[in-house]
Write a protein that holds these residues in place. Sequence first.
Motif, short mmCIF file in Angstrom:
data_model
loop_
_atom_site.label_atom_id
_atom_site.label_comp_id
_atom_site.label_asym_id
_atom_site.label_seq_id
_atom_site.Cartn_x
_atom_site.Cartn_y
_atom_site.Cartn_z
N GLU A 49 0.83 -1.21 0.00
CA GLU A 49 0.00 0.00 0.00
C GLU A 49 0.86 1.26 0.00
OE1 GLU A 49 -3.62 0.36 2.19
OE2 GLU A 49 -3.65 -1.77 2.70
N LEU A 50 1.93 1.21 0.77
CA LEU A 50 2.87 2.34 0.75
C LEU A 50 3.38 2.56 -0.67
CD1 LEU A 50 4.75 4.48 2.02
CD2 LEU A 50 6.35 2.62 2.54
N GLY A 51 3.75 1.48 -1.32
CA GLY A 51 4.24 1.58 -2.69
C GLY A 51 3.23 2.21 -3.63
N VAL A 52 2.00 1.78 -3.53
CA VAL A 52 0.96 2.30 -4.41
C VAL A 52 0.78 3.81 -4.20
CG1 VAL A 52 -1.53 2.31 -4.80
CG2 VAL A 52 -0.31 0.14 -4.68
N VAL A 53 0.74 4.24 -2.94
CA VAL A 53 0.55 5.67 -2.66
C VAL A 53 1.72 6.48 -3.22
CG1 VAL A 53 0.33 7.41 -0.86
CG2 VAL A 53 -0.86 5.22 -0.63
N ILE A 54 2.92 5.96 -3.08
CA ILE A 54 4.10 6.67 -3.60
C ILE A 54 4.01 6.82 -5.12
CG2 ILE A 54 6.58 6.46 -4.00
CD1 ILE A 54 6.85 5.31 -1.18
N ILE A 55 3.64 5.77 -5.80
CA ILE A 55 3.56 5.86 -7.27
C ILE A 55 2.43 6.81 -7.69
CG2 ILE A 55 3.50 4.61 -9.45
CD1 ILE A 55 4.01 2.05 -7.94
N ARG A 56 1.28 6.72 -7.04
CA ARG A 56 0.15 7.59 -7.39
C ARG A 56 0.54 9.06 -7.26
NH1 ARG A 56 -4.61 4.38 -4.98
NH2 ARG A 56 -4.99 2.88 -6.67
N ARG A 57 1.23 9.37 -6.18
CA ARG A 57 1.64 10.75 -5.96
C ARG A 57 2.59 11.20 -7.07
NH1 ARG A 57 5.32 13.04 -1.00
NH2 ARG A 57 6.76 11.60 -2.03
N TYR A 58 3.52 10.33 -7.41
CA TYR A 58 4.51 10.61 -8.47
C TYR A 58 3.81 10.80 -9.80
CZ TYR A 58 8.99 9.78 -11.00
OH TYR A 58 10.10 9.85 -11.80
#
Lengths: 192, 192
Positions: A49-58
């Motif tokens: 989930e952390l990974g997904v949020v990081i990519i979405r923000r990027y």
Amino acid sequence: MNATADRILDVGQELIQTRGFSAMSFQDIASEVGIKKPSIIHHFPTKAELGVVIIRRYRGTFAAQLQEISEDPAKSSWDALESYFSPYRFFASTPDKVCLCGALAGEMPALPETMRVEVRQFMESHQQWLEEILLRGSGRGEFSSIDSPELLSRMIFNSLQGSLLVKRSTEDLSQLEEVIAAITNLLQTTQD
Amino acid sequence: MNATADRILDVGQELIQTRGFSAMSFQDIASEVGIKKPSIIHHFPTKAELGVVIIRRYRGTFAAQLQEISEDPAKSSWDALESYFSPYRFFASTPDKVCLCGALAGEMPALPETMRVEVRQFMESHQQWLEEILLRGSGRGEFSSIDSPELLSRMIFNSLQGSLLVKRSTEDLSQLEEVIAAITNLLQTTQD
DNA sequence: GTCTATACAAAGATAGAC
DNA sequence: GTCTATCTTTGTATAGAC
């Protein structure tokens, strides 16, 4: 606390871009932020989930910038292309930082499906944006006439991502500039 | 036993090319080969040493092939280039296999120095070989006149490696063919 | 050369106090 | 929201029997 969550995202993204998602741990982030492991899990229950949020923000910041660039009437197609090169130039100036999604593309088989979806969308939207710029610049006579914008946009995108990949191993930071020079030559002189 | 060591190398290489070095474990190799973890360590005492041997072997077979190609008087420069594309075409035909050193380049910061040296040498030798072919083909009039073979060889190499990287995320296997088409166009029609 | 058994470290994740 | 303490799994690596 929102400020902590933001710090976690910042540090997490930095670590993915320099070391990779698999090689990065909650412990690494915790040490850098100055908190303990379970505190991170309170904000982001799993690593995926952390990974997904990081990519979405990027993706979000990129999407906004690309839209702004292509809609700016003061910018020529050359300007737009130069703006697009800018973050790659920044990454290339560092010894081991690459595009977030370029880093993740290298470990796709090890990523959870939720993250793979995000990475795929990043790649597709960037190639599409480049294709539109090429089509527009060619139509306006700013670039040389281009036979297949789709084909050329892929070569440009792949060579930019490839430059960052290869740079990391050769430690030759000039590779990207040489690729950009080759692209520029191509758009000035050839009918692809 | 030599046959076992070879099997370990084969399986280990395959796993690096599909999943990556960090994500691959002795356990994965052992299961595939049909032996137990400590048996692998008997042949290759550490993961780093196993990695080094795998890369050296890969470099060796490539070096032999590239030398053979460039020294074959029956091969035109176009033939040589086509031969060079061949392994990339194979990798591109698979959903998640990439060049061994392309895979490793993506995780350089996480690799032991002994392995990084090997990866770096692979990259440099390939770019140099490409540069020589471009120079020769241009000098013989087979390719269009090339302003800077060094620059162009880097773009070609980076775009090939980049294609494999991006392919993994988009699952669009045609990307490499399009890049090869763009390179071919470039060498036929432009003065770079 | 291969095995069982084990040491040791680090990973992701949970429970529950404060 | 952050912590201590702990669980569970998995990784690399070692010791020593066969």
